[in-house]
Write a protein that holds these residues in place. Structure first.
Motif, short mmCIF file in Angstrom:
data_model
loop_
_atom_site.label_atom_id
_atom_site.label_comp_id
_atom_site.label_asym_id
_atom_site.label_seq_id
_atom_site.Cartn_x
_atom_site.Cartn_y
_atom_site.Cartn_z
N ARG A 122 -2.74 -5.60 1.32
CA ARG A 122 -3.18 -5.29 0.27
C ARG A 122 -2.05 -5.31 -0.74
NH1 ARG A 122 -5.77 -1.81 4.23
NH2 ARG A 122 -7.27 -1.74 3.67
N ILE B 77 0.76 -1.76 -0.28
CA ILE B 77 -0.06 0.23 0.09
C ILE B 77 0.91 1.08 0.20
CG2 ILE B 77 -0.31 0.59 2.45
CD1 ILE B 77 -3.46 1.46 0.93
N ARG C 72 -5.36 -9.64 -1.68
CA ARG C 72 -4.87 -10.17 -0.72
C ARG C 72 -4.07 -11.01 -0.28
NH1 ARG C 72 -7.28 -5.75 3.11
NH2 ARG C 72 -9.20 -5.04 2.08
N ARG D 13 -6.78 3.36 1.28
CA ARG D 13 -7.89 2.22 2.38
C ARG D 13 -9.74 2.41 2.15
NH1 ARG D 13 -3.68 3.04 5.53
NH2 ARG D 13 -2.60 1.72 5.64
N GLN D 14 -9.46 4.05 1.59
CA GLN D 14 -10.62 4.47 1.63
C GLN D 14 -11.46 4.34 0.14
OE1 GLN D 14 -11.46 8.76 1.99
NE2 GLN D 14 -13.35 8.90 1.14
N ASP E 83 -10.26 1.36 -1.50
CA ASP E 83 -10.79 -0.20 -1.31
C ASP E 83 -12.70 -0.46 -0.29
OD1 ASP E 83 -10.72 -2.75 -0.64
OD2 ASP E 83 -9.15 -2.73 0.44
N ARG E 84 -12.14 0.42 0.72
CA ARG E 84 -13.85 0.46 1.47
C ARG E 84 -15.17 0.42 0.09
NH1 ARG E 84 -10.61 2.38 5.98
NH2 ARG E 84 -11.58 4.47 5.23
N GLN F 57 -3.77 6.10 3.33
CA GLN F 57 -5.26 6.25 4.11
C GLN F 57 -6.48 6.43 2.92
OE1 GLN F 57 -5.73 5.04 6.94
NE2 GLN F 57 -7.85 4.99 6.54
#
Length: 143
Positions: free
Chosen positions: A43, A10, A37, A25-26, A28-29, A22
């Motif tokens: 990740r 990442i 994975r 990550r957002q 990804d969500r 970050q």
């Protein structure tokens, strides 16, 4: 290295896309960029994922909302899939045409269907009609 091979952690992917980890990550969500994975947790991003991150950043910079970005990326994927399908169909048509030409004028058959289910077959300039029989959905020829 293959473009879809997940190789970047990442922090590296974020640096390549000029983003904060970050933010990745957002995304990804939200399902905008879903990395693969490793070992169930870590990740891993591919070159394709990094390009998608850059595309998201480009669209966001010009004022497109994240939902708009999501929809645009979805439409771009659909358009690419449709382009691939058109190319495949064009190759099939070209193949069929070359096969029909190789058969010569006597070997070409043309089928057409009417609105009531009748099928017309032309071969060597002569026309025959076919009608569907009730058993097994087969056709029998009539002249």
């Amino acid at each position: 290295m293959e473009q879809n091979e997940p190789v970047f952690v990442i922090s590296v992917a974020a640096q390549l896309a000029n983003m904060h980890p970050q933010t990745l990550r957002q995304y990804d969500r939200m399902g905008l960029v879903v990395p693969q994975r490793r070992n169930g947790k870590h990740r891993r991003y591919s070159s394709v994922d990094v390009e998608r991150l850059r595309r998201i950043q480009e669209l966001s910079t010009v004022g497109v909302s994240l939902e708009g970005v999501r929809r645009m990326i979805e439409l771009e994927r659909e358009a690419a899939a449709l382009r691939d399908q058109v190319m495949q169909l064009q190759r099939q048509v070209t193949l069929w045409r070359s096969q029909a030409q190789a058969m010569g004028p006597g070997g070409v058959r043309v089928f057409s269907a009417g609105s009531t289910g009748e099928v017309s077959i032309k071969k060597n300039g002569r026309e025959a009609r076919a009608r569907q029989t009730r058993s097994w959905g087969m056709f029998e020829l009539t002249r």
